[in-house]
Design a protein around this motif. Structure first.
Motif, PDB file in Angstrom:
ATOM      1  N   UNK A  38     -15.125 -76.898  40.714  1.00  0.00           N
ATOM      2  CA  UNK A  38     -15.317 -75.866  41.648  1.00  0.00           C
ATOM      3  C   UNK A  38     -14.865 -75.894  43.058  1.00  0.00           C
ATOM      4  N   UNK A  39     -14.537 -77.105  43.390  1.00  0.00           N
ATOM      5  CA  UNK A  39     -13.751 -77.405  44.707  1.00  0.00           C
ATOM      6  C   UNK A  39     -12.456 -76.892  44.603  1.00  0.00           C
ATOM      7  N   UNK A  40     -12.080 -77.251  43.625  1.00  0.00           N
ATOM      8  CA  UNK A  40     -10.451 -77.197  43.427  1.00  0.00           C
ATOM      9  C   UNK A  40     -10.368 -75.652  43.227  1.00  0.00           C
ATOM     10  N   UNK A  41     -10.986 -74.864  42.400  1.00  0.00           N
ATOM     11  CA  UNK A  41     -11.008 -73.602  42.358  1.00  0.00           C
ATOM     12  C   UNK A  41     -11.095 -72.826  43.643  1.00  0.00           C
ATOM     13  N   UNK A  42     -12.129 -73.138  44.316  1.00  0.00           N
ATOM     14  CA  UNK A  42     -12.446 -72.420  45.634  1.00  0.00           C
ATOM     15  C   UNK A  42     -11.313 -72.692  46.552  1.00  0.00           C
ATOM     16  N   UNK A  43     -10.794 -73.958  46.589  1.00  0.00           N
ATOM     17  CA  UNK A  43      -9.474 -74.279  47.390  1.00  0.00           C
ATOM     18  C   UNK A  43      -8.382 -73.141  46.971  1.00  0.00           C
ATOM     19  N   UNK A  44      -8.116 -73.064  45.481  1.00  0.00           N
ATOM     20  CA  UNK A  44      -7.085 -72.358  45.178  1.00  0.00           C
ATOM     21  C   UNK A  44      -7.165 -70.845  45.422  1.00  0.00           C
ATOM     22  N   UNK A  45      -8.171 -70.403  45.329  1.00  0.00           N
ATOM     23  CA  UNK A  45      -8.665 -69.084  45.497  1.00  0.00           C
ATOM     24  C   UNK A  45      -8.898 -68.490  46.785  1.00  0.00           C
ATOM     25  N   UNK A  46      -9.355 -69.436  47.608  1.00  0.00           N
ATOM     26  CA  UNK A  46      -9.585 -69.127  49.028  1.00  0.00           C
ATOM     27  C   UNK A  46     -10.728 -68.678  49.396  1.00  0.00           C
ATOM     28  N   UNK A  47     -11.852 -68.867  48.357  1.00  0.00           N
ATOM     29  CA  UNK A  47     -13.293 -68.413  48.721  1.00  0.00           C
ATOM     30  C   UNK A  47     -14.184 -69.651  48.281  1.00  0.00           C
ATOM     31  N   UNK A  48     -15.436 -69.295  48.571  1.00  0.00           N
ATOM     32  CA  UNK A  48     -16.570 -70.381  48.447  1.00  0.00           C
ATOM     33  C   UNK A  48     -17.030 -69.940  47.199  1.00  0.00           C
ATOM     34  N   UNK A  49     -17.625 -70.757  46.280  1.00  0.00           N
ATOM     35  CA  UNK A  49     -18.664 -70.424  45.087  1.00  0.00           C
ATOM     36  C   UNK A  49     -17.973 -69.557  44.076  1.00  0.00           C
ATOM     37  N   UNK A  50     -16.651 -69.507  43.885  1.00  0.00           N
ATOM     38  CA  UNK A  50     -15.993 -68.707  43.027  1.00  0.00           C
ATOM     39  C   UNK A  50     -16.731 -68.774  41.500  1.00  0.00           C
ATOM     40  N   UNK A  51     -16.865 -70.221  41.134  1.00  0.00           N
ATOM     41  CA  UNK A  51     -17.374 -70.247  39.643  1.00  0.00           C
ATOM     42  C   UNK A  51     -18.824 -70.381  39.626  1.00  0.00           C
ATOM     43  N   UNK A  52     -19.444 -70.183  40.715  1.00  0.00           N
ATOM     44  CA  UNK A  52     -20.677 -69.951  40.818  1.00  0.00           C
ATOM     45  C   UNK A  52     -21.155 -68.603  40.926  1.00  0.00           C
ATOM     46  N   UNK A  53     -20.338 -67.678  41.127  1.00  0.00           N
ATOM     47  CA  UNK A  53     -20.310 -66.364  41.136  1.00  0.00           C
ATOM     48  C   UNK A  53     -21.198 -65.846  42.292  1.00  0.00           C
ATOM     49  N   UNK A  54     -20.984 -66.396  43.342  1.00  0.00           N
ATOM     50  CA  UNK A  54     -21.860 -66.232  44.514  1.00  0.00           C
ATOM     51  C   UNK A  54     -21.936 -64.632  44.977  1.00  0.00           C
ATOM     52  N   UNK A  55     -20.653 -64.151  44.907  1.00  0.00           N
ATOM     53  CA  UNK A  55     -20.594 -62.739  45.552  1.00  0.00           C
ATOM     54  C   UNK A  55     -21.201 -61.727  44.615  1.00  0.00           C
ATOM     55  N   UNK A  56     -21.104 -62.314  43.163  1.00  0.00           N
ATOM     56  CA  UNK A  56     -21.779 -61.279  42.362  1.00  0.00           C
ATOM     57  C   UNK A  56     -23.147 -61.435  42.521  1.00  0.00           C
ATOM     58  N   UNK A  57     -23.737 -62.660  42.728  1.00  0.00           N
ATOM     59  CA  UNK A  57     -25.186 -62.806  42.702  1.00  0.00           C
ATOM     60  C   UNK A  57     -25.784 -62.029  43.936  1.00  0.00           C
TER      61      UNK A  57
ATOM     62  N   UNK B 271     -12.870 -89.648  56.235  1.00  0.00           N
ATOM     63  CA  UNK B 271     -11.503 -89.207  56.112  1.00  0.00           C
ATOM     64  C   UNK B 271     -10.843 -89.104  54.797  1.00  0.00           C
ATOM     65  N   UNK B 272     -11.581 -89.719  54.035  1.00  0.00           N
ATOM     66  CA  UNK B 272     -11.030 -89.921  52.549  1.00  0.00           C
ATOM     67  C   UNK B 272     -11.014 -88.437  51.763  1.00  0.00           C
ATOM     68  N   UNK B 273     -10.090 -88.134  51.065  1.00  0.00           N
ATOM     69  CA  UNK B 273      -9.737 -87.058  50.383  1.00  0.00           C
ATOM     70  C   UNK B 273     -10.679 -87.010  49.083  1.00  0.00           C
ATOM     71  N   UNK B 274     -10.840 -85.924  48.316  1.00  0.00           N
ATOM     72  CA  UNK B 274     -11.667 -85.885  47.228  1.00  0.00           C
ATOM     73  C   UNK B 274     -10.999 -86.574  46.155  1.00  0.00           C
ATOM     74  N   UNK B 275     -11.319 -87.485  45.028  1.00  0.00           N
ATOM     75  CA  UNK B 275     -10.525 -88.123  44.176  1.00  0.00           C
ATOM     76  C   UNK B 275     -10.328 -87.189  42.780  1.00  0.00           C
ATOM     77  N   UNK B 276      -9.743 -86.213  42.990  1.00  0.00           N
ATOM     78  CA  UNK B 276      -9.295 -85.484  41.855  1.00  0.00           C
ATOM     79  C   UNK B 276      -8.527 -86.222  40.934  1.00  0.00           C
TER      80      UNK B 276
END
Length: 184
Positions: free
Chosen positions: A60-79, A151-156
């Motif tokens: 979720x964090x990665x896809x949100x960053x790549x697509x520039x929106x929040x909650x993409x895989x949660x489908x929050x806009x659609x909800x 200040x540590x980044x996510x450990x993707x």
């Protein structure tokens, strides 16, 4: 419990969405037998092949960053619009396209996808675009927001192959007219 993205029939015919038969994704099982495939990539492909589902929490964090929106895989806009957390087939094509473009841009950086490599790829993609300065400032703020209190980044710990399988799931849904139900 986490977030599952489940392939469903589009549009719904009654009160509920009907899941897509796993047979529509059975060929994802072939990925498991590929030489030198990583365990996470094989596990993702096997789950898709058996269930038509992606355990989306890790992405979720990665896809949100790549697509520039929040909650993409949660489908929050659609909800908010439809009261159902569903990514329609056009939305699936958009998700797949964004991940596919990222994977193609990441190939020169190697197979391992980390916070640092994601940052480098996105910087190079945005630097050539219109409004590059503004977009790079936006990217910096998004990257900073992903860091923890110290200040540590996510450990993707993803691979390009794993993200390609993820993109292929959404591409399959788009190409066959399926939607994705966000089951949290």
């Amino acid at each position: 419990m986490g977030l599952d993205n489940v392939a469903v029939q589009w549009p719904r015919t009654g009160r509920f969405y009907d899941p897509v038969a796993p047979a529509e994704f059975v060929d994802f099982g072939d990925i498991v037998d590929m030489p030198r495939i990583s365990a996470p990539t094989a596990a993702l492909a096997e789950l898709i092949a058996k269930t038509g589902t992606v355990r989306a929490t890790a992405y979720t964090e990665l896809v949100d960053l790549l697509l520039g929106l929040e909650g993409v895989l949660y489908a929050t806009d659609a909800a908010a619009e439809d009261e159902d957390p569903v990514i329609d087939p056009d939305g699936c094509a958009w998700v797949a396209g964004g991940i596919e473009r990222f994977v193609a841009g990441h190939r020169p950086h190697g197979e391992a996808v980390t916070f640092e490599s994601v940052s480098a790829v996105l910087r190079s993609l945005l630097a050539d675009g219109r409004l590059a300065e503004q977009q790079l400032r936006w990217l910096d703020s998004r990257l900073d927001a992903l860091r923890d209190e110290s200040g540590e980044p996510p450990q993707w710990n993803f691979t390009c192959a794993e993200l390609a399988v993820l993109a292929a799931f959404y591409r399959r849904c788009a190409d066959r007219g399926f939607a994705v139900y966000a089951d949290a």
